[in-house]
Design a protein around this motif. Structure first.
Motif: not given
Length: 291
Positions: A171-188, A200-204, A241-244
């Motif tokens: 079992k794996l509990v992921d909390i506040a994961g940013h698989w597809n970028g942080l807010e400070v990353e360009k394009g996130a 996702p429309s873009q893969q960081l 970002p929630n989408v991340s």
């Protein structure tokens, strides 16, 4: 008469104290019987710039509610050597391991890419799981991770998830994961998710580096993905970002044994408050241990 009142006051105080203690004990017994009794350990990985202290709200909650009586610490040196604080006896019920990384900013490695940085940083997860197996003989584990810890775990799964000689995550509990970028990353903040598939429309870069998991993610793992939404119009936890966070769904490609999402709304959904949140505590306890 004065002595009589003093005596009665003492008697009443004793009765009240005894009643409260009995009720508290009964509640703990009731709670403890609501949880599975397993020897599988649950390992907690903290986030960037943090330590085992960020895990203690969650681990102490489990102990206070009768899930376990055993919490030990795995101190991980910068070279990956693991030393132990505490011991897990054979047959211990639902033991917990708090990971404490000396190199707690290990993703700033000067690698050629973000993906390479996370891949190298994930060696600490390998070190902990290998050391856990060597010292205690565990062949199965559960994992709870916050923020950077999630990327370390997923890059570990990319690199070693198919190795049957290592402990298998259940079992794996992921909390506040940013698989597809942080807010400070360009394009996130410009990424959107396909409403039907979650793609996702873009893969960081850090997300693209995990894309092989769509075909290799271990199918025995049950996943709970917890993310925060400040409800201030940012659609984020203030850092991610929630989408991340929700990009994980498409990455797993229906390979996980089960997949759930939990959105924590409001100010307690802030990135660093998620590991200090009773709603999160209750959710992970229910997911990992409740019968």
């Amino acid at each position: 008469m004065r002595n009589l009142w003093r005596w009665l006051t003492v008697v009443v105080a004793v009765i009240v104290t005894t009643s409260l203690a009995t009720a508290c004990h009964a509640q703990k017994v009731k709670e403890s019987t609501s949880y599975v009794s397993s020897t599988t350990p649950t390992i907690f990985f903290h986030g960037w710039g943090s330590s085992y202290r960020a895990e203690q709200q969650m681990t102490h909650y489990t102990k206070d509610h009768g899930v376990t009586n055993t919490i030990v610490r795995a101190n991980v040196a910068k070279n990956g050597k693991v030393t132990w604080q505490g011991n897990i006896k054979r047959g211990t019920k639902n033991p917990i391991i708090e990971v404490n990384l000396a190199n707690n900013k290990s993703t700033n490695l000067g690698e050629k890419s973000i993906s390479d940085g996370y891949s190298k940083s994930s060696n600490y997860v390998f070190d902990v799981l290998a050391a856990t197996q060597k010292k205690f003989g565990f062949t199965k584990v559960n994992i709870v991770a916050h923020s950077m810890g999630n990327l370390q775990v997923y890059y570990y799964l990319r690199n070693h998830g198919a190795d049957p000689k290592l402990p298998q995550i259940q079992k794996l509990v992921d909390i506040a994961g940013h698989w597809n970028g942080l807010e400070v990353e360009k394009g996130a903040n410009k990424v959107t998710l396909n409403p039907k598939t979650g793609e996702p429309s873009q893969q960081l870069p850090e997300y693209a580096g995990l894309i092989t998991l769509r075909n290799t993610f271990p199918q025995q793992i049950k996943v709970l993905n917890i993310y925060g939404n400040l409800e201030d119009g940012s659609n984020s936890d203030g850092t991610v970002p929630n989408v991340s966070s929700k990009s994980l769904r498409w990455l797993l490609n229906n390979r996980a044994k089960s997949y759930q999402e939990l959105e924590i709304k409001g100010k307690m959904g802030q990135h660093s408050k998620l590991h200090k949140n009773k709603q999160v505590d209750r959710a992970l306890v229910k997911f990992i241990w409740e019968k």
